[in-house]
Design an enzyme around this catalytic site. Structure first.
Site, short mmCIF file in Angstrom:
data_model
loop_
_atom_site.label_atom_id
_atom_site.label_comp_id
_atom_site.label_asym_id
_atom_site.label_seq_id
_atom_site.Cartn_x
_atom_site.Cartn_y
_atom_site.Cartn_z
N GLY A 1 0.82 -1.22 0.00
CA GLY A 1 0.00 0.00 0.00
C GLY A 1 0.85 1.26 0.00
O GLY A 1 0.58 2.22 0.72
N SER B 1 1.45 3.32 -2.63
CA SER B 1 1.18 4.24 -3.74
C SER B 1 0.92 5.66 -3.25
O SER B 1 1.03 6.62 -4.00
CB SER B 1 -0.05 3.76 -4.52
N SER C 1 -3.54 0.30 14.49
CA SER C 1 -4.11 1.65 14.68
C SER C 1 -4.42 1.81 16.16
O SER C 1 -4.71 0.82 16.85
CB SER C 1 -5.40 1.80 13.88
N TYR D 1 -13.11 -1.99 11.44
CA TYR D 1 -11.72 -1.52 11.40
C TYR D 1 -11.00 -1.83 12.72
O TYR D 1 -9.87 -2.33 12.73
CB TYR D 1 -11.73 -0.01 11.12
N ALA E 1 -11.72 -4.11 14.92
CA ALA E 1 -11.50 -5.56 15.06
C ALA E 1 -10.29 -5.99 14.24
O ALA E 1 -9.44 -6.76 14.69
CB ALA E 1 -12.76 -6.31 14.62
N LYS F 1 -7.73 -4.16 13.29
CA LYS F 1 -6.47 -3.59 13.80
C LYS F 1 -6.08 -4.19 15.15
O LYS F 1 -4.89 -4.28 15.47
CB LYS F 1 -6.58 -2.06 13.87
N ILE G 1 -3.64 10.65 11.57
CA ILE G 1 -2.55 11.09 10.72
C ILE G 1 -3.14 11.81 9.50
O ILE G 1 -4.15 11.35 8.94
CB ILE G 1 -1.70 9.87 10.25
N1 LIG Z 1 -4.50 7.68 8.17
C1 LIG Z 1 -4.55 7.47 9.46
O1 LIG Z 1 -4.83 8.39 10.26
C2 LIG Z 1 -4.26 6.11 10.00
C3 LIG Z 1 -4.34 5.91 11.40
C4 LIG Z 1 -4.05 4.67 11.93
C5 LIG Z 1 -3.68 3.63 11.09
N2 LIG Z 1 -3.61 3.84 9.73
C6 LIG Z 1 -3.23 2.69 8.91
O2 LIG Z 1 -2.12 3.05 8.11
C7 LIG Z 1 -2.19 2.36 6.85
C8 LIG Z 1 -2.12 3.37 5.70
O3 LIG Z 1 -3.15 4.30 5.85
P1 LIG Z 1 -3.34 5.53 4.84
O4 LIG Z 1 -4.17 6.52 5.53
O5 LIG Z 1 -2.02 5.93 4.28
O6 LIG Z 1 -4.22 4.82 3.69
P2 LIG Z 1 -4.53 5.29 2.18
O7 LIG Z 1 -3.98 6.65 1.91
O8 LIG Z 1 -5.99 5.07 1.99
O9 LIG Z 1 -3.70 4.22 1.29
C9 LIG Z 1 -4.02 2.87 1.38
C10 LIG Z 1 -3.04 2.05 0.57
O10 LIG Z 1 -3.42 0.66 0.68
C11 LIG Z 1 -3.60 0.12 -0.63
N3 LIG Z 1 -4.65 -0.90 -0.61
C12 LIG Z 1 -5.91 -0.75 -0.12
N4 LIG Z 1 -6.59 -1.90 -0.32
C13 LIG Z 1 -5.76 -2.76 -0.94
C14 LIG Z 1 -5.90 -4.09 -1.42
N5 LIG Z 1 -7.03 -4.78 -1.30
N6 LIG Z 1 -4.84 -4.67 -2.02
C15 LIG Z 1 -3.69 -3.99 -2.18
N7 LIG Z 1 -3.48 -2.73 -1.75
C16 LIG Z 1 -4.52 -2.12 -1.14
C17 LIG Z 1 -3.94 1.30 -1.50
O11 LIG Z 1 -3.65 0.99 -2.86
P3 LIG Z 1 -4.39 1.80 -4.08
O12 LIG Z 1 -3.73 3.15 -4.14
O13 LIG Z 1 -4.12 0.95 -5.26
O14 LIG Z 1 -5.83 1.87 -3.70
C18 LIG Z 1 -3.03 2.40 -0.92
O15 LIG Z 1 -1.73 2.25 -1.41
C19 LIG Z 1 -3.50 1.57 6.87
O16 LIG Z 1 -3.25 0.25 7.28
C20 LIG Z 1 -4.32 2.29 7.93
O17 LIG Z 1 -5.29 1.47 8.51
C21 LIG Z 1 -3.90 5.05 9.18
#
Ligand SMILES: NC(=O)c1ccc[n+]([C@@H]2O[C@H](COP(=O)([O-])OP(=O)(O)OC[C@H]3O[C@@H](n4cnc5c(N)ncnc54)[C@H](OP(=O)(O)O)[C@@H]3O)[C@@H](O)[C@H]2O)c1
Length: 243
Positions: free
Chosen positions: A13, A15, A140, A153, A155, A157, A186
């Site tokens: 993930g 990208s 998370s 979510y 569950a 995490k 974040i």
């Molecule tokens: N943002 C926050 O505040 C926060 C807080 C706590 C934890 N997190 C955790 O941190 C991680 C990243 O979060 P983020 O906010 O950066 O997320 P994001 O911007 O939504 O990016 C998600 C990434 O996961 C990829 N992805 C999603 N579903 C997929 C699948 N089925 N197969 C392959 N790749 C997949 C996406 O690929 P595509 O671009 O191809 O869709 C993208 O690269 C996640 O695990 C999230 O739960 C985030």
């Protein structure tokens, strides 16, 4: 700064968002990167790296496809193995429990938890043979404290934390360490979709009075990937939200 020269790092993930920030931090530390996403990674994203990364494109919910892609990677001439795996890919589909569809519950658990297993297993087998490796899983703070509208979510995490501790016990004797990061709020696509009022409410509960930056999560990932004597732990990067 931590040096990852000659180390190969796969970030799922990567990208965009936190995954991309993690990948860039490893790139700055000299690592060879393998980026991954469900969709194709844009050339302008690749151009931001010091060393052009390899890319993988597959849906982590398909165990067979994940295994095929990872096997193909290891078959490449000159490929020396993955030193660090960061399981970052994840999704949200928020809804109050009373209104959540079983499909939305299942799909979040399927991506966040089953998907992590699907990518980890084939790489863990190789790490066992190479007798070293570090795995960092994105949990998370919601997996620790729960959150309204996020039973699926939370569950998934919380599951990541149990997964991390169990895999840490299995990997330790083979020189493999497994840890988790529990980010709070974040700045990212995932949090940008939250209504302004919700964001303001959350902010009131963050002692450091701001959302975190993806680069701050990345710093913690590099720390855990490098530390020699830490395994099975979950490090919160949340501005104090959980205390
Ligand atoms: N943002 C926050 O505040 C926060 C807080 C706590 C934890 N997190 C955790 O941190 C991680 C990243 O979060 P983020 O906010 O950066 O997320 P994001 O911007 O939504 O990016 C998600 C990434 O996961 C990829 N992805 C999603 N579903 C997929 C699948 N089925 N197969 C392959 N790749 C997949 C996406 O690929 P595509 O671009 O191809 O869709 C993208 O690269 C996640 O695990 C999230 O739960 C985030």
């Amino acid at each position: 700064m931590t040096d990852f020269t000659n180390k190969t790092v796969l970030v799922t993930g990567s990208s965009r968002g936190i995954g991309l920030a993690i990948a860039k931090a490893f790139d700055a530390a000299g690592a060879n990167l393998i980026l991954h996403a469900r969709s194709e990674i844009k050339p302008e994203v690749l151009a931001e790296f010091q060393q052009t990364p390899q890319t993988l494109q597959f849906d982590i919910t398909d165990a067979d496809v994940a295994e095929e892609n990872i096997k193909a990677l290891y078959k490449q001439e000159g490929f020396t193995g993955i030193d660090v795996l960061v399981n970052n890919a994840g999704i949200t589909k928020d809804q109050l429990a009373m209104a959540m569809s079983p499909a939305d519950f299942a799909s979040v658990v399927n991506v966040n938890l089953n998907g992590t297993f699907n990518v980890t297993q084939p790489i863990f087998k190789k790490m066992i043979r190479q007798k070293h490796g570090a795995i960092v899983n994105l949990s998370s703070v919601v997996g620790l404290m729960g959150n309204m509208g996020q039973v699926n979510y939370a569950a998934s995490k919380a599951g990541i934390i149990g997964f991390t501790k169990s895999l840490a016990k299995e990997g330790a004797r083979r020189g493999i360490r497994v840890n988790a990061i529990a980010p709070g709020m974040i700045v990212s696509d995932m949090t940008a979709v939250l209504p302004e009022a919700t964001q303001a409410d959350i902010l009131k509960n963050i002692p450091l009075s701001r959302f975190g930056e993806a680069s701050e999560v990345a710093e913690a990932v590099l720390f855990l990937a490098d530390s020699a004597y830490i395994t099975g732990q979950t490090l919160t990067v949340d501005g104090g939200l959980y205390i």
